[in-house]
Design an enzyme around this catalytic site. Structure first.
Site, PDB file in Angstrom:
ATOM      1  N   CYS A   1     113.475  18.834 125.208  1.00  0.00           N
ATOM      2  CA  CYS A   1     112.461  18.550 124.148  1.00  0.00           C
ATOM      3  C   CYS A   1     111.779  17.335 124.279  1.00  0.00           C
ATOM      4  O   CYS A   1     110.425  17.014 123.744  1.00  0.00           O
ATOM      5  CB  CYS A   1     113.095  18.755 122.713  1.00  0.00           C
ATOM      6  SG  CYS A   1     114.076  20.124 122.602  1.00  0.00           S
TER       7      CYS A   1
ATOM      8  N   HIS B   1     108.399  15.565 117.579  1.00  0.00           N
ATOM      9  CA  HIS B   1     108.896  16.923 118.041  1.00  0.00           C
ATOM     10  C   HIS B   1     109.298  17.485 116.613  1.00  0.00           C
ATOM     11  O   HIS B   1     109.893  17.257 115.992  1.00  0.00           O
ATOM     12  CB  HIS B   1     110.130  16.430 118.890  1.00  0.00           C
ATOM     13  CG  HIS B   1     111.064  17.769 119.122  1.00  0.00           C
ATOM     14  ND1 HIS B   1     110.306  18.711 119.454  1.00  0.00           N
ATOM     15  CD2 HIS B   1     112.408  17.951 119.070  1.00  0.00           C
ATOM     16  CE1 HIS B   1     111.283  19.768 119.837  1.00  0.00           C
ATOM     17  NE2 HIS B   1     112.459  19.001 119.449  1.00  0.00           N
TER      18      HIS B   1
ATOM     19  N   ASN C   1     111.111  25.474 116.732  1.00  0.00           N
ATOM     20  CA  ASN C   1     111.301  24.299 117.409  1.00  0.00           C
ATOM     21  C   ASN C   1     110.758  25.136 119.006  1.00  0.00           C
ATOM     22  O   ASN C   1     111.523  25.841 119.700  1.00  0.00           O
ATOM     23  CB  ASN C   1     112.828  23.921 117.575  1.00  0.00           C
ATOM     24  CG  ASN C   1     113.069  22.856 118.687  1.00  0.00           C
ATOM     25  OD1 ASN C   1     112.207  22.558 119.263  1.00  0.00           O
ATOM     26  ND2 ASN C   1     114.225  22.354 118.729  1.00  0.00           N
TER      27      ASN C   1
HETATM   28  O1  UT7 Z   1     115.227  20.171 119.817  1.00  0.00           O
HETATM   29  C1  UT7 Z   1     116.500  20.352 119.836  1.00  0.00           C
HETATM   30  C2  UT7 Z   1     117.178  19.692 118.867  1.00  0.00           C
HETATM   31  N1  UT7 Z   1     117.774  20.491 118.027  1.00  0.00           N
HETATM   32  C3  UT7 Z   1     118.154  20.038 116.844  1.00  0.00           C
HETATM   33  O2  UT7 Z   1     117.009  19.166 116.122  1.00  0.00           O
HETATM   34  C4  UT7 Z   1     118.910  20.641 115.688  1.00  0.00           C
HETATM   35  C5  UT7 Z   1     119.430  19.560 114.843  1.00  0.00           C
HETATM   36  N2  UT7 Z   1     120.460  19.894 113.856  1.00  0.00           N
HETATM   37  C6  UT7 Z   1     119.872  20.705 112.882  1.00  0.00           C
HETATM   38  O3  UT7 Z   1     118.720  20.992 112.716  1.00  0.00           O
HETATM   39  C7  UT7 Z   1     121.110  21.408 111.956  1.00  0.00           C
HETATM   40  O4  UT7 Z   1     122.425  20.777 112.176  1.00  0.00           O
HETATM   41  C8  UT7 Z   1     121.092  22.877 111.909  1.00  0.00           C
HETATM   42  C9  UT7 Z   1     119.804  23.489 111.283  1.00  0.00           C
HETATM   43  C10 UT7 Z   1     121.047  23.463 113.320  1.00  0.00           C
HETATM   44  C11 UT7 Z   1     122.292  23.367 111.093  1.00  0.00           C
HETATM   45  O5  UT7 Z   1     121.957  22.896 109.958  1.00  0.00           O
HETATM   46  P1  UT7 Z   1     123.341  22.092 109.033  1.00  0.00           P
HETATM   47  O6  UT7 Z   1     122.778  21.612 107.710  1.00  0.00           O
HETATM   48  O7  UT7 Z   1     123.744  20.921 110.035  1.00  0.00           O
HETATM   49  O8  UT7 Z   1     124.304  23.224 108.995  1.00  0.00           O
HETATM   50  P2  UT7 Z   1     125.855  23.562 109.513  1.00  0.00           P
HETATM   51  O9  UT7 Z   1     125.871  23.648 111.189  1.00  0.00           O
HETATM   52  O10 UT7 Z   1     126.749  22.521 108.977  1.00  0.00           O
HETATM   53  O11 UT7 Z   1     126.436  24.674 108.983  1.00  0.00           O
HETATM   54  C12 UT7 Z   1     126.600  24.864 107.558  1.00  0.00           C
HETATM   55  C13 UT7 Z   1     127.017  26.437 107.436  1.00  0.00           C
HETATM   56  C14 UT7 Z   1     128.213  26.696 108.317  1.00  0.00           C
HETATM   57  O12 UT7 Z   1     128.992  27.571 107.417  1.00  0.00           O
HETATM   58  P3  UT7 Z   1     130.423  27.038 106.852  1.00  0.00           P
HETATM   59  O13 UT7 Z   1     131.279  26.578 107.903  1.00  0.00           O
HETATM   60  O14 UT7 Z   1     129.889  25.818 105.762  1.00  0.00           O
HETATM   61  O15 UT7 Z   1     131.045  28.204 106.115  1.00  0.00           O
HETATM   62  C15 UT7 Z   1     127.514  27.619 109.357  1.00  0.00           C
HETATM   63  O16 UT7 Z   1     128.402  28.654 109.922  1.00  0.00           O
HETATM   64  O17 UT7 Z   1     125.816  26.992 107.695  1.00  0.00           O
HETATM   65  C16 UT7 Z   1     126.496  28.428 108.521  1.00  0.00           C
HETATM   66  N3  UT7 Z   1     125.333  28.851 109.325  1.00  0.00           N
HETATM   67  C17 UT7 Z   1     124.468  29.508 109.002  1.00  0.00           C
HETATM   68  N4  UT7 Z   1     124.212  30.389 107.746  1.00  0.00           N
HETATM   69  C18 UT7 Z   1     123.284  31.183 107.771  1.00  0.00           C
HETATM   70  C19 UT7 Z   1     124.938  28.180 110.578  1.00  0.00           C
HETATM   71  N5  UT7 Z   1     123.741  29.036 110.923  1.00  0.00           N
HETATM   72  C20 UT7 Z   1     123.438  29.472 109.836  1.00  0.00           C
HETATM   73  C21 UT7 Z   1     122.307  30.622 109.767  1.00  0.00           C
HETATM   74  N6  UT7 Z   1     122.241  31.333 108.802  1.00  0.00           N
HETATM   75  N7  UT7 Z   1     121.586  30.961 110.781  1.00  0.00           N
END
Ligand code: UT7
Length: 322
Positions: A113, A249, A279
């Site tokens: 990225c 980004h 993204n």
């Molecule tokens: O350019 C590359 C760079 N990449 C990035 O910038 C990504 C940086 N990271 C992020 O933007 C965030 O970490 C995410 C958007 C990817 C995830 O958000 P989060 O608030 O960190 O969520 P999490 O990974 O802690 O997941 C929370 C919950 C989990 O469920 P439990 O374990 O709490 O029951 C996940 O399984 O959300 C669940 N989850 C989803 N639920 C519905 C993960 N993906 C999804 C989804 N829909 N698509």
């Protein structure tokens, strides 16, 4: 002499995929995606004719037209991508052929990225050294082909597209730039290439898909990007309010607003299109730049700060006068 951006262009695939459409494929919801990322929809390739190369060429042609430069005037083409159609030749060489840019040296850069910023900084270094004078820089990704479409934690985040700029060697333009890498963090955002399968070693034939530890990448981004911005401003003897627009980004609107908060600046200084593009990795900054340029947001003399982070891990930033 430094790099001055004199034209921009971009290309998005025709198909727009909403969050609701994705909830028919994986267990997700519009509410979850919007509240965690700010993304409402993204463009994805949906025909054989939409490729990394086709988007790169269309964006490149638009940037050349916007700059009033003919392809034969180019002496350098850099393409930032991790999703080339071919391992070789490079996408840059294929763009050179498609455009008829017969006088340009061409190669690809892989910094995920941050790739567009690494390419812009490389062009600026070539210009400072007096080696080249006119460059086309393209950030392009078809990340949808690297995604595991059963993995809801990644497939909702990314979009396809290309953005491009033409840069000319000039007295004014780039003020300062920097780039950095930390390979020790490479495992948190990773996509392996094909496995070995020669007559002496069989390591399996499964294709690998993109894996991301989202929370670790998030923590890295909200710490490293403000540090990088402060370091760049310090290098230039400037303060955060001196910048007219921050073009960051476009990975997640929560990351963008966290950076705005850390810099104590209003969100108006942070144009964003992540809601409609998702993204697009190396393409995200040049697509955003093209959109704000064509929407008439930028005035001559504006100070812009472009900054991003990505797999590698990598980060980069560029401070320039428009
Ligand atoms: O350019 C590359 C760079 N990449 C990035 O910038 C990504 C940086 N990271 C992020 O933007 C965030 O970490 C995410 C958007 C990817 C995830 O958000 P989060 O608030 O960190 O969520 P999490 O990974 O802690 O997941 C929370 C919950 C989990 O469920 P439990 O374990 O709490 O029951 C996940 O399984 O959300 C669940 N989850 C989803 N639920 C519905 C993960 N993906 C999804 C989804 N829909 N698509």
């Amino acid at each position: 002499m430094r790099a001055k951006i004199i034209g921009t262009g971009s290309c998005l695939p025709d198909k727009i995929v909403t969050n609701d459409s994705l909830s028919a494929i994986v267990d997700t919801s519009d509410e979850w995606i919007q509240s965690r990322t700010g993304i409402q929809e993204r463009h994805l390739v949906s025909s054989e004719t939409e490729t990394t190369l086709s988007m790169a060429v269309t964006a490149g042609q638009a940037a050349l037209e916007n700059a009033g430069i003919s392809p034969t005037q180019l002496d350098l083409i850099l393409v930032a991508t991790v999703s080339s159609d071919f391992l070789t030749p490079s996408t840059a060489c294929m763009v050179q052929k498609a455009l008829g840019a017969s006088n340009a040296a061409a190669f690809d850069i892989n910094a995920a990225c941050s790739g567009f910023l690494f390419a812009l900084n490389t062009v600026d270094a070539y210009f400072q050294a007096g080696i080249y004078q006119t460059a086309l820089i393209i950030g392009v990704e078809t990340l949808s082909k690297l995604i595991d479409w059963s993995d809801r934690s990644t497939c909702v985040l990314f979009g396809d597209g290309a953005g491009a700029v033409v840069a000319k060697s000039s007295e004014e333009g780039m003020i300062a730039c920097l780039q950095g890498s930390d390979g020790s963090g490479g495992d948190i955002l990773i996509c392996k290439s094909r496995t070995n399968n020669n007559p002496y070693i069989h390591t399996g034939t499964d294709l690998d898909y993109l894996y991301m530890d989202g929370q670790e990448v998030f923590k890295f981004a909200v710490k490293k990007e403000p540090e990088c911005i402060h370091a760049l401003l310090q290098q230039a003897g400037m303060q955060p309010p001196d910048v007219d627009y921050y073009l960051l980004h476009q990975a997640n609107y929560r990351i963008i607003s966290s950076i705005a908060r850390k810099l104590k600046l209003p969100l108006e200084k942070f144009p964003s299109n992540v809601s409609h593009r998702g993204n697009t990795s190396a393409a995200s900054i040049p697509i955003l730049l093209d959109e704000v340029n064509r929407n008439g947001l930028l005035a001559e003399g504006n100070i812009l700060l472009l900054s991003g982070f990505g797999a590698g891990l990598t980060w980069g930033a560029a401070l320039l006068k428009w």
